[in-house]
Design a protein around this motif. Structure first.
Motif, PDB file in Angstrom:
ATOM      1  N   GLY A  35       4.878  15.438 -59.347  1.00 24.93           N
ATOM      2  CA  GLY A  35       3.691  16.152 -58.914  1.00 24.93           C
ATOM      3  C   GLY A  35       3.913  17.634 -58.791  1.00 24.93           C
ATOM      4  N   ALA A  49      -1.516  18.056 -57.585  1.00 28.80           N
ATOM      5  CA  ALA A  49      -1.768  16.925 -58.480  1.00 28.80           C
ATOM      6  C   ALA A  49      -0.479  16.133 -58.641  1.00 28.80           C
ATOM      7  CB  ALA A  49      -2.249  17.409 -59.856  1.00 28.80           C
ATOM      8  N   THR A  52       1.858   9.330 -62.101  1.00 33.17           N
ATOM      9  CA  THR A  52       2.835   8.257 -61.955  1.00 33.17           C
ATOM     10  C   THR A  52       3.513   7.980 -63.291  1.00 33.17           C
ATOM     11  OG1 THR A  52       1.312   6.472 -62.501  1.00 33.17           O
ATOM     12  CG2 THR A  52       1.347   7.237 -60.201  1.00 33.17           C
ATOM     13  N   SER A  56      -1.068   7.280 -64.310  1.00 32.18           N
ATOM     14  CA  SER A  56      -2.180   7.503 -63.387  1.00 32.18           C
ATOM     15  C   SER A  56      -2.055   8.872 -62.750  1.00 32.18           C
ATOM     16  CB  SER A  56      -2.190   6.426 -62.299  1.00 32.18           C
ATOM     17  OG  SER A  56      -2.381   5.145 -62.861  1.00 32.18           O
ATOM     18  N   THR A  57      -3.187   9.518 -62.556  1.00 28.48           N
ATOM     19  CA  THR A  57      -3.185  10.864 -61.995  1.00 28.48           C
ATOM     20  C   THR A  57      -4.069  10.938 -60.761  1.00 28.48           C
ATOM     21  OG1 THR A  57      -5.021  11.543 -63.410  1.00 28.48           O
ATOM     22  CG2 THR A  57      -2.796  11.930 -64.244  1.00 28.48           C
ATOM     23  N   ASN A  58      -3.776  11.930 -59.947  1.00 28.66           N
ATOM     24  CA  ASN A  58      -4.591  12.188 -58.767  1.00 28.66           C
ATOM     25  C   ASN A  58      -4.569  13.684 -58.506  1.00 28.66           C
ATOM     26  OD1 ASN A  58      -6.271  11.588 -56.663  1.00 28.66           O
ATOM     27  ND2 ASN A  58      -4.642  10.998 -55.245  1.00 28.66           N
ATOM     28  N   TYR A  59      -5.692  14.208 -58.046  1.00 32.09           N
ATOM     29  CA  TYR A  59      -5.821  15.644 -57.855  1.00 32.09           C
ATOM     30  C   TYR A  59      -6.371  15.956 -56.467  1.00 32.09           C
ATOM     31  CZ  TYR A  59      -5.471  15.928 -62.945  1.00 32.09           C
ATOM     32  OH  TYR A  59      -5.044  15.836 -64.253  1.00 32.09           O
ATOM     33  N   LYS A  64      -9.588  19.508 -58.896  1.00 33.35           N
ATOM     34  CA  LYS A  64     -10.396  18.642 -59.762  1.00 33.35           C
ATOM     35  C   LYS A  64     -11.329  19.459 -60.644  1.00 33.35           C
ATOM     36  CE  LYS A  64     -10.447  14.424 -56.989  1.00 33.35           C
ATOM     37  NZ  LYS A  64     -11.270  13.499 -56.179  1.00 33.35           N
TER      38      LYS A  64
END
Length: 114
Positions: A35, A49, A52, A56-59, A64
């Motif tokens: 990250g 951000a 994995t 998979s991503t996350n912000y 975003k």
């Protein structure tokens, strides 16, 4: 242990773009996720951000729609494409990896002028 080296920071005008890179070496196989975090002067370090090993991503809300995290497994490198930069994005950006432990890069300065 994982070694992380960031690059790509710099000075950019508001509305501009930068791409940060983070090259990983060492115990690569132990990494589950990577990250980007940032820390502005006088503020706590915050997640920007992450991605994995499955992709998979996350912000963070502030990222975003403007930032994109990606990875090139062949190069053991994670990228953060930052578009539509704002002065409030000014911070030191750190790459981090999560495996059996957290490992951190040395950070790269991003400065966005108004």
């Amino acid at each position: 242990q994982v070694q992380l080296v960031e690059s790509g920071g710099g000075l950019v005008q508001a509305g501009g773009s930068l791409r940060l890179s983070c090259a990983a070496s060492g115990s690569i196989s132990s990494i589950n996720a990577m990250g980007w975090y940032r820390q502005a002067p006088g503020k706590q370090r915050e997640l920007v951000a992450f991605i994995t090993d499955g992709g998979s991503t996350n912000y963070a809300g502030s990222a975003k729609g403007r930032f994109t995290i990606s990875r090139d497994n062949a190069k053991n490198t994670v990228y953060l494409q930052m578009n539509s930069l704002k002065p409030e994005d000014t911070a030191v950006y750190y790459c981090a990896s999560l495996g059996s432990r957290w490992d951190w890069g040395q950070g790269t300065q991003v400065t966005v002028s108004s």
